[in-house]
Every structure is written in structure tokens, then in C-alpha cells.
Design a protein around this motif. Sequence first.
Motif, PDB file in Angstrom:
ATOM      1  N   CYS A   1      25.480  63.541 -41.551  1.00  0.00           N
ATOM      2  CA  CYS A   1      24.042  63.817 -41.584  1.00  0.00           C
ATOM      3  C   CYS A   1      23.819  65.254 -41.146  1.00  0.00           C
ATOM      4  O   CYS A   1      24.301  65.664 -40.086  1.00  0.00           O
ATOM      5  CB  CYS A   1      23.292  62.855 -40.674  1.00  0.00           C
ATOM      6  SG  CYS A   1      21.509  63.169 -40.636  1.00  0.00           S
TER       7      CYS A   1
ATOM      8  N   GLU B   1      20.726  66.599 -40.719  1.00  0.00           N
ATOM      9  CA  GLU B   1      19.369  66.760 -40.198  1.00  0.00           C
ATOM     10  C   GLU B   1      19.385  66.970 -38.685  1.00  0.00           C
ATOM     11  O   GLU B   1      20.225  66.416 -37.979  1.00  0.00           O
ATOM     12  CB  GLU B   1      18.525  65.541 -40.552  1.00  0.00           C
ATOM     13  CG  GLU B   1      18.319  65.391 -42.049  1.00  0.00           C
ATOM     14  CD  GLU B   1      17.783  66.664 -42.677  1.00  0.00           C
ATOM     15  OE1 GLU B   1      16.627  67.026 -42.387  1.00  0.00           O
ATOM     16  OE2 GLU B   1      18.520  67.311 -43.446  1.00  0.00           O
TER      17      GLU B   1
ATOM     18  N   GLY C   1      17.676  63.214 -37.038  1.00  0.00           N
ATOM     19  CA  GLY C   1      18.918  62.987 -37.769  1.00  0.00           C
ATOM     20  C   GLY C   1      19.896  62.116 -37.007  1.00  0.00           C
ATOM     21  O   GLY C   1      20.733  61.426 -37.604  1.00  0.00           O
TER      22      GLY C   1
ATOM     23  N   ILE D   1      19.741  58.417 -38.088  1.00  0.00           N
ATOM     24  CA  ILE D   1      20.520  58.086 -39.280  1.00  0.00           C
ATOM     25  C   ILE D   1      21.987  57.918 -38.915  1.00  0.00           C
ATOM     26  O   ILE D   1      22.653  56.965 -39.350  1.00  0.00           O
ATOM     27  CB  ILE D   1      20.350  59.177 -40.346  1.00  0.00           C
ATOM     28  CG1 ILE D   1      18.892  59.288 -40.772  1.00  0.00           C
ATOM     29  CG2 ILE D   1      21.249  58.899 -41.564  1.00  0.00           C
ATOM     30  CD1 ILE D   1      18.608  60.450 -41.714  1.00  0.00           C
ATOM     31  N   ALA D   2      22.507  58.840 -38.100  1.00  0.00           N
ATOM     32  CA  ALA D   2      23.914  58.781 -37.715  1.00  0.00           C
ATOM     33  C   ALA D   2      24.223  57.509 -36.932  1.00  0.00           C
ATOM     34  O   ALA D   2      25.232  56.828 -37.190  1.00  0.00           O
ATOM     35  CB  ALA D   2      24.268  60.020 -36.897  1.00  0.00           C
TER      36      ALA D   2
ATOM     37  N   LEU E   1      27.510  63.882 -37.144  1.00  0.00           N
ATOM     38  CA  LEU E   1      26.240  64.612 -37.122  1.00  0.00           C
ATOM     39  C   LEU E   1      26.600  66.082 -37.240  1.00  0.00           C
ATOM     40  O   LEU E   1      27.159  66.668 -36.314  1.00  0.00           O
ATOM     41  CB  LEU E   1      25.457  64.346 -35.838  1.00  0.00           C
ATOM     42  CG  LEU E   1      24.115  65.079 -35.801  1.00  0.00           C
ATOM     43  CD1 LEU E   1      23.099  64.379 -36.686  1.00  0.00           C
ATOM     44  CD2 LEU E   1      23.587  65.180 -34.378  1.00  0.00           C
TER      45      LEU E   1
ATOM     46  N   VAL F   1      26.852  62.732 -47.852  1.00  0.00           N
ATOM     47  CA  VAL F   1      25.997  63.436 -46.896  1.00  0.00           C
ATOM     48  C   VAL F   1      24.552  62.996 -47.085  1.00  0.00           C
ATOM     49  O   VAL F   1      24.149  62.601 -48.187  1.00  0.00           O
ATOM     50  CB  VAL F   1      26.091  64.971 -47.056  1.00  0.00           C
ATOM     51  CG1 VAL F   1      27.499  65.455 -46.738  1.00  0.00           C
ATOM     52  CG2 VAL F   1      25.684  65.417 -48.455  1.00  0.00           C
ATOM     53  N   VAL F   2      23.786  63.058 -45.997  1.00  0.00           N
ATOM     54  CA  VAL F   2      22.339  62.844 -46.027  1.00  0.00           C
ATOM     55  C   VAL F   2      21.683  64.159 -45.645  1.00  0.00           C
ATOM     56  O   VAL F   2      21.950  64.697 -44.566  1.00  0.00           O
ATOM     57  CB  VAL F   2      21.900  61.740 -45.053  1.00  0.00           C
ATOM     58  CG1 VAL F   2      20.374  61.598 -45.074  1.00  0.00           C
ATOM     59  CG2 VAL F   2      22.556  60.415 -45.403  1.00  0.00           C
TER      60      VAL F   2
ATOM     61  N   ASP G   1      14.383  56.389 -41.243  1.00  0.00           N
ATOM     62  CA  ASP G   1      15.736  56.925 -41.097  1.00  0.00           C
ATOM     63  C   ASP G   1      16.772  55.808 -41.173  1.00  0.00           C
ATOM     64  O   ASP G   1      17.833  55.972 -41.789  1.00  0.00           O
ATOM     65  CB  ASP G   1      15.871  57.656 -39.759  1.00  0.00           C
ATOM     66  CG  ASP G   1      15.030  58.919 -39.697  1.00  0.00           C
ATOM     67  OD1 ASP G   1      14.891  59.601 -40.725  1.00  0.00           O
ATOM     68  OD2 ASP G   1      14.502  59.221 -38.618  1.00  0.00           O
TER      69      ASP G   1
ATOM     70  N   ALA H   1      19.868  55.105 -43.789  1.00  0.00           N
ATOM     71  CA  ALA H   1      21.241  54.815 -43.363  1.00  0.00           C
ATOM     72  C   ALA H   1      21.769  53.554 -44.024  1.00  0.00           C
ATOM     73  O   ALA H   1      22.907  53.517 -44.520  1.00  0.00           O
ATOM     74  CB  ALA H   1      21.298  54.685 -41.837  1.00  0.00           C
TER      75      ALA H   1
END
Length: 305
Positions: A7, A9, A42, A45-46, A58, A126-127, A233, A237
Motif C-alpha cells: 500500500c 497511501e 493507508g 488497508i495494510a 506499507l 499495489v493499492v 479502506d 483490502a
Amino acid sequence: MTVDLACGEPAFLDLTFSGLEALPAAGEERFAHELLRSPGGGATIAVGAARLGLTVALASPLGRDPDGGMLRAALEAEGIRCSARTVERTAVTAVMPFAGERAMASYQPEQDLRVADLEEHAPRAVVLSLARLGCAPAGAELYAIAGDEDARAFADGLPLGVGRARALILNTREALALTNATDASTAARVLSAHAPRVVVTCGRDGALSVGDGELLEVAGIPVEAVDTTGAGDLFAAAFAWADLGGAPPRDCLGWACLYAALSVRVPTAMAGAVPIVTLAEAGAQHGLALPARYASVQFEEEAPQ
């Protein structure tokens, strides 16, 4: 070392004022029952992807301040690899959940993302938000997300990089702002001219997606919402988890909606990111089959805290 998902972000430190008696009006003070500190942005999400069993990094740099040290410790405790590069200060959000919604105030210092930040983790996927798509490493699958700032910045046209994304994931407000459409399904169809699959979250009403000209819709799952922070988020994920696991598009929507719904029952996105065993059990109750990649995995109960 390769990871399943990186991620890019920025991570935020979320300060959650839990149990507010009411949202304060201008000039007014209100009191919370608890103040909680947890990773956000971010990092949400991780954490969600890691608790679903993916190897995660991250890639965005963390702050050198005490807040950044707290975030690093919390993420590494989840098995998440963190960027070696640091920045001076950490982004912070004050979160005020109330009556199933929340108000937020954020401070985000200037923070760049470099291609090398992602490449050091050799990610399979990847995000990245719309503004950071240019940092996606060649060969990595891409999941594009949007936020309020992206919706304003790209109202006149999406960045070219969105065309290589496996999915563009955004909420209804963002989709309408980017297209001037009047409803989520129309907005998704407009955006599908730029991305192979467009996924629009619709809050308690569920989510929809458009890909290959087909509209898919999944109904929302009724829950009592305590704190909706980070639900989008965690939706992203879980969607990436399901898609990377080989789930068909409708099941990707179903798993993502379920994960987001499970998350809002408690304060903070960190606490709401349930482990894979909990999601798998809930999925079975809702008729969702585990994605093919994970079907033979034996999940272990999370150890009590």
C-alpha cells in the motif's frame, strides 16, 4: 523479499473520541467516554490485508516523530513490512463517531511517494490512490482507490494510469463528483470507459461494479454501526484479497461488503479489521465460497489478547 500487496497511501494516527454524547457545534465542548489511538489511512488497508493472510508492506514513509514510532511498532506487530525511508511528521486524524456516522478533522503534512518505495518490496500487487498511480511498479497488479481530494483533483479527467488497474474502487460521493452522474450505477458505467472494472461502495446499501459491460450489485449487510471509519479502506483490502485469490467479480464484491460491514461494529478501523477466520465463518453463513487460492488453507483461531 516479495510481498502479496503493498500500500502506497500515507499512514495516519487516528485519535478516536469514542462514545461522544453528541457532535460538538461551533463554540461547544462535548465529552467522549474514551480516547483511542490507532493506525489509520493507508495503514488500515495494510492491517486488513495482513489479517486476511496476505504478506503486506506499507510503502509510504512513516514519520520520525513519536507518533510515527507508534505506528511502526503497531504495524510491525501485525507482520507488516514498513518503508525504511522516513519523513519528519506523521499525519493525524481526529475521529468523532456518533449515531452511526462520524466527523473527522485531519492534518496531513506534505509527503511524497517514490517508485523505489514500492519497488523495494517487490509487490505482487499495489493499492494506490489516483494521484499516486504513476508510482506503480511495472508488472504489479494495480488496485486504484480515490478520496475526496482525488475527486476534486480529477473532476476534469482521470489519470492515464487508471487504465492498467484491475479495479478502480471508490464510494458513491466520489464517483458522482468524478462524473457529474446522478446515481452510482450510471457513474460506474461512465468510469468504466477508463478502467477495466469500476467498483462503487454504497454504504449500508452494499456495492456495485461494472466490468465487461456487466453491472453487478450486492446488497448491504444489516449491522449496528458504531464507527464507520476505515470501512472503505477495509472494503478495498478485502476486494484485493478476494481478487488475488481468484474469486469471480460478484464474490469479490460480496467478500468486500461483508468485511466492511463486520468492521463498523466497534470503534476504530484497527479493531474492526477482523481476522481471516472470522471473515471465513461469516462468509459461510452468507453463502460465500472462499477464493480458490485460499480454499485449502487451515485457518487458526486468533490468540486471545
